[in-house]
Design a protein around this motif. Structure first.
Motif, mmCIF file in Angstrom:
data_model
loop_
_atom_site.group_PDB
_atom_site.id
_atom_site.type_symbol
_atom_site.label_atom_id
_atom_site.label_comp_id
_atom_site.label_asym_id
_atom_site.label_seq_id
_atom_site.Cartn_x
_atom_site.Cartn_y
_atom_site.Cartn_z
ATOM 1 N N UNK A 192 0.851 -1.192 0.000
ATOM 2 C CA UNK A 192 0.000 0.000 0.000
ATOM 3 C C UNK A 192 0.888 1.244 0.000
ATOM 4 N N UNK A 196 2.736 -0.582 4.173
ATOM 5 C CA UNK A 196 2.257 -1.875 4.681
ATOM 6 C C UNK A 196 2.254 -2.871 3.517
ATOM 7 N N UNK A 197 2.569 -4.114 3.822
ATOM 8 C CA UNK A 197 2.714 -5.106 2.762
ATOM 9 C C UNK A 197 1.414 -5.883 2.571
ATOM 10 N N UNK A 198 1.131 -6.242 1.334
ATOM 11 C CA UNK A 198 -0.027 -7.090 1.074
ATOM 12 C C UNK A 198 0.349 -8.402 0.379
ATOM 13 N N UNK A 199 1.509 -8.451 -0.175
ATOM 14 C CA UNK A 199 1.965 -9.728 -0.752
ATOM 15 C C UNK A 199 3.482 -9.661 -0.902
ATOM 16 N N UNK A 200 4.145 -10.758 -0.527
ATOM 17 C CA UNK A 200 5.595 -10.861 -0.666
ATOM 18 C C UNK A 200 5.878 -12.204 -1.308
ATOM 19 N N UNK A 218 13.781 -5.865 1.062
ATOM 20 C CA UNK A 218 12.585 -5.152 1.518
ATOM 21 C C UNK A 218 12.860 -3.652 1.634
ATOM 22 N N UNK B 202 4.053 -14.590 1.189
ATOM 23 C CA UNK B 202 3.137 -14.052 2.191
ATOM 24 C C UNK B 202 2.039 -13.288 1.473
ATOM 25 N N UNK B 203 0.867 -13.350 2.045
ATOM 26 C CA UNK B 203 -0.272 -12.774 1.368
ATOM 27 C C UNK B 203 -1.297 -12.324 2.405
ATOM 28 N N UNK B 204 -1.886 -11.172 2.149
ATOM 29 C CA UNK B 204 -2.898 -10.656 3.079
ATOM 30 C C UNK B 204 -4.232 -10.591 2.364
ATOM 31 N N UNK B 208 -3.263 -6.124 6.205
ATOM 32 C CA UNK B 208 -1.902 -5.893 5.702
ATOM 33 C C UNK B 208 -0.954 -6.335 6.803
ATOM 34 N N UNK B 209 0.327 -6.318 6.502
ATOM 35 C CA UNK B 209 1.283 -6.722 7.532
ATOM 36 C C UNK B 209 2.528 -5.845 7.455
ATOM 37 N N UNK B 210 3.136 -5.708 8.622
ATOM 38 C CA UNK B 210 4.341 -4.885 8.723
ATOM 39 C C UNK B 210 5.580 -5.772 8.684
ATOM 40 N N UNK B 211 6.750 -5.125 8.588
ATOM 41 C CA UNK B 211 8.006 -5.861 8.608
ATOM 42 C C UNK B 211 8.148 -6.645 9.915
ATOM 43 N N UNK B 213 5.804 -7.903 11.842
ATOM 44 C CA UNK B 213 4.944 -9.094 11.831
ATOM 45 C C UNK B 213 5.536 -10.189 10.944
#
Lengths: 237, 237, 237, 237, 237, 237
Positions: A192, A196-200, A218, B202-204, B208-211, B213
């Motif tokens: 976003x 904030x991450x939504x897919x890695x 990252x 990883x997928x939300x 969302x997720x932070x570093x 987490x």
């Protein structure tokens, strides 16, 4: 050290031209260096069966490559009789990523289909598709809001994506095709606007990676996504 | 707090029975709680065209679910006329992950196909497939070495996979189906025995997720993979 | 004289384990010697279009073989893009045979799908599928009756199937794969518990058969089906 | 008692016109009452891969129905994108049956494909296809022998097929469509000219049959096949 | 009288930009009013089987429309699993038309594939594809000649195509979509630079046409093709 | 000069036998020399979705060739899994041509499907299909009118089709296969009984044609269509 002469943390030039086709509710041509993707967004009133009468909308995506978008000609998937595994993977990723930035209740019972068609490929087509696809989606949603069909903005954030990898032992930002085909480790990072991450998705071929290396990539991705978000905002302004 | 009553960092019971089918060169039934996957490894002398006369071998994988491995019956993919997008994604992941632990020159010009067929599903089938698939591969390679067809061990490390996610706001290890269907963030972590990573996904969804987490989930994954590697080693001993 | 050392009229050892998967309404693993088939029965409220509002139910079947259930690996039908002719023939036979033992009015407007998946093959998979498929069906129907959803038992008889053939000039019961691949004449005999026949399929390859030989095989089949019915009854008791 | 007024053991009128198409190496139009099937035999030098350099030939068959050969129009299989299960079953049966009358070593390394296309259907199309298909095959083989390409006659016997069934409680010969759709038990009986059997398929729907009833149908079949063989011989004379 | 305000014999504005993609041996974007087609030419050394060792080359074409090139979104043919009838018709026409202008012996044993992908459609996409496809072909052949791979120019003439029709009772040149969807009679006229014809396709829907009307349309087509040939020559100069 | 010894403007012998199959609402076998096509017309109450509740009917066509209708055996399209491009082109042409002679409001909300199946091919199958297809259509419509289901005759004219071409430098009428495979220019001309045109398809291969030559072929076509219309009228009388 990079084939293109770029610095380790330097992106390729980005351009996003909007309104490039007269039929689609939203459209853009995104160019990340020599990777060019035409993104269109189509609004339809019908919904997939599992969402009918749910009070929610849907955003989905399809992906394709023109046969000669690549260095040697690829067989047309319509001729082959099906979409290949790579295509299916990518279009599912694009759809999932874009939905992460959408309030589907605010969107209401309609579907937006984002088509990402690669006109010319030079690495990073899935990331360019997500970044450009969001612009097409933004423009289509703007149209809905202007017409009063949607009241609350259903887009809760920009969504953008960038690839990073370890090339010749060094972490680099925004791999082009010559780098991508050599990198032992690479990843796609979808975020976003606030980071904030939504897919890695990280993957190694003939190599492995440690937690420390992952964190270096990252960090690069944070920088890249910030630049992409700025380009998106400039394009839709 | 977890539906199963497990602790946050507690795996489901693992069992790996080897030699469960008389035809395959290597086979096992892996059970991670109520997720049961039959894995077989087949050795063939033919290679995909791009590897012929290359001095290298190949490891590939296919994945399937029996129609009633799931809570409600799924349509058989052979009847539908094609493998679905999810199946294609998973089998490409299994093949890529297993190859990361293989020295393909040491393997020589032969192909090993690992079939992973889900007999009963309760979340985490792709991770169980990778972990069990490695056991079947190990047994098939042992057979080649015992027969003197391969001299240097082509398996450079165990390969194992585990899922982790954020469930009800907490990072948890080894999601079962009730957790998986609720988790806003989840990931699959594929590693070598020494903890080096070969694939991270990883997928939300609706989150969302932070570093920070992400790093918590990676810590859990380290623990889980260590336990899986121990179970693999016990099974093939 | 038989490769297995069995007497001419001797069946392979039979075992039928019930309740082997937690999701299906009925399930069993049937083992006829080295032929192992997992059978599950799924109850659904929907019906094929031609039976809607007819007051009758339907029983249908699907059949599959795991890729390495056989001595050399078979191509997965989902990858090939369709079920082969042999598969289609077999699953139509299973469905037709099971329906012969069902009162479809007593079953009511619901469909039961019996999936027969061959885990390991050593000849006679279609007969094992019918025999085991009936057990799964019996268990699913028991569940319906226990719940009060069905009042009159819709299963009017056991249904079981056995193969017989002429091997090395002698009529033999229950062909295994080495016999099946050599037999000039073989047949599949599907019967009710009382010995009445519901399907007879005899076929010669590089040979022919007389009425007298046919009757010898039918005598063997009577013996085999009686043993199978006893095993079914023991399993569901 | 029969809808057509025929006696219980009375066949429909049979006619077999040969040489009905100028391109095929052998051809006939067989008419069994209102069932009309065009049969052609094609000789080709290529063989299926498993027979190359084996010193043996092959006979195979394909079956089709014109869309309006039936009372209501059927969907064209070419439009549906595949041959249905019934079609596949029937064409495998035709090929297997014809091969039972062929010495494949005497035929030499060539393939004969028999195409059976139903122009008008009124029950018994598979039996008419086998009986007419043999005539087309006979004519094509005659051509090979006349040209000196084949020395020893590879056809060791006529092959003919007839259906019988239990209609309104009575065993009847040569079912037409109104009988076939009502019969609780019916069978297809494929034999050589001397009455030896090569395939027997009996099947009950909503009924069962005893050994005695089976023998009654076999008696009828003996009579029917004898008449068909006479008609074949007259046609090719 | 025309929706666009054009005169009866007035073409839409034409532009042809060459070299628009870096990978293809020849490429252009042709714009005939709002109809935009990307044309690429790919040179390959392989030939279709029927031409191997014939001393001749081959020119073929494929055609596609991006999903949102049209007013409402079309289903992607790769998703549908096959090319539709209209697509197949059009790409066969493009290939046939271009080959009419090629000396295939002079081309030598190589294949040139012309891909025509419609980016935006407003009527006349097949004609624009032929006209633009010839430009891509010309550029690819120039490359071969410059490299000395081909000595004698294999292109014996320009090939161009235009549509004409009877709209509101009047013969008009170069139909756009609003005209095309209303015209009772329309045609596609494909010619060499000297006006000799290589393909004529006239078709009436809810109307018919006389010889005199056909000749009026042919007169218009002569004018249109002359303008297209001039534009082609300017583009490749 | 013509291989068949015919004069330049001489048609092959035409015969049209009607009522050749008992199931279809209209049927004929048309024979144009050695080209034999079985045409059936099927009346159904259902309509394609875009015409439901429109007050109009629909006429559509399907085309097929039996595998051995040709000199060497063609692969069955049902086996290939799809209709080829040529088949699709032809059946679209047949449907479009027949509809040009139909008042679809007078037909009412029903669909007539005309199936054209080539039993034997010797050039000109698409023209024979249109000419014979119209006869089947006429007979089916007669049936509707006789039953009072349709009041006003929906057939506004005969529709017939003929091929002409330039063979050995001379314009000839009604090409047979040996001529068709040599002709540098040929065309299909579809007309109403009064000579008004509804479709013109001219095509050159390895040649071109002038306006004067086109007019010569059109003169021949006028003559041919007049003869075909007379044969149609005699057949349905």
């Amino acid at each position: 050290m990079r084939p293109s002469g770029r610095k380790l943390d330097e992106m390729r030039p980005i351009s996003i031209d909007v309104g490039v086709t007269k039929h689609a509710e939203g459209s853009c041509m995104i160019r990340c260096g020599d990777t060019h993707v035409l993104c269109t967004a189509t609004i339809e009133d019908r919904l997939p069966p599992f969402l009918r009468n749910s009070g929610q909308g849907w955003v989905t995506a399809e992906y394709g490559m023109l046969p000669r978008s690549t260095s040697s000609r690829m067989r047309r998937e319509a001729t082959a009789g099906k979409q290949g595994g790579r295509t299916v993977e990518i279009q599912r990723l694009i759809g999932r990523s874009l939905r992460a930035g959408v309030d589907r209740v605010a969107l209401g019972e309609r579907q937006i289909t984002v088509d990402c068609d690669v006109i010319q490929a030079d690495g990073g087509t899935r990331c360019a598709s997500i970044t450009g696809g969001w612009v097409a989606l933004r423009l289509a949603v703007n149209k809905l809001m202007k017409a009063g069909d949607v009241i609350t903005d259903p887009l809760i954030s920009n969504v953008a994506a960038i690839s990073c990898g370890i090339y010749a032992g060094q972490p680099v930002l925004d791999l082009d095709y010559p780098e991508d085909s050599e990198a032992g480790v690479d990843g796609n990072f979808i975020m976003l606007a606030n980071g904030q991450m939504i897919e890695t998705q990280m993957s190694a071929e003939g190599a492995t990676y440690s937690r420390a290396q992952m964190n270096e990539l990252l960090d690069l991705a944070d920088k890249g996504v910030a630049e992409l978000v700025a380009a998106q905002n400039a394009a839709v302004a």
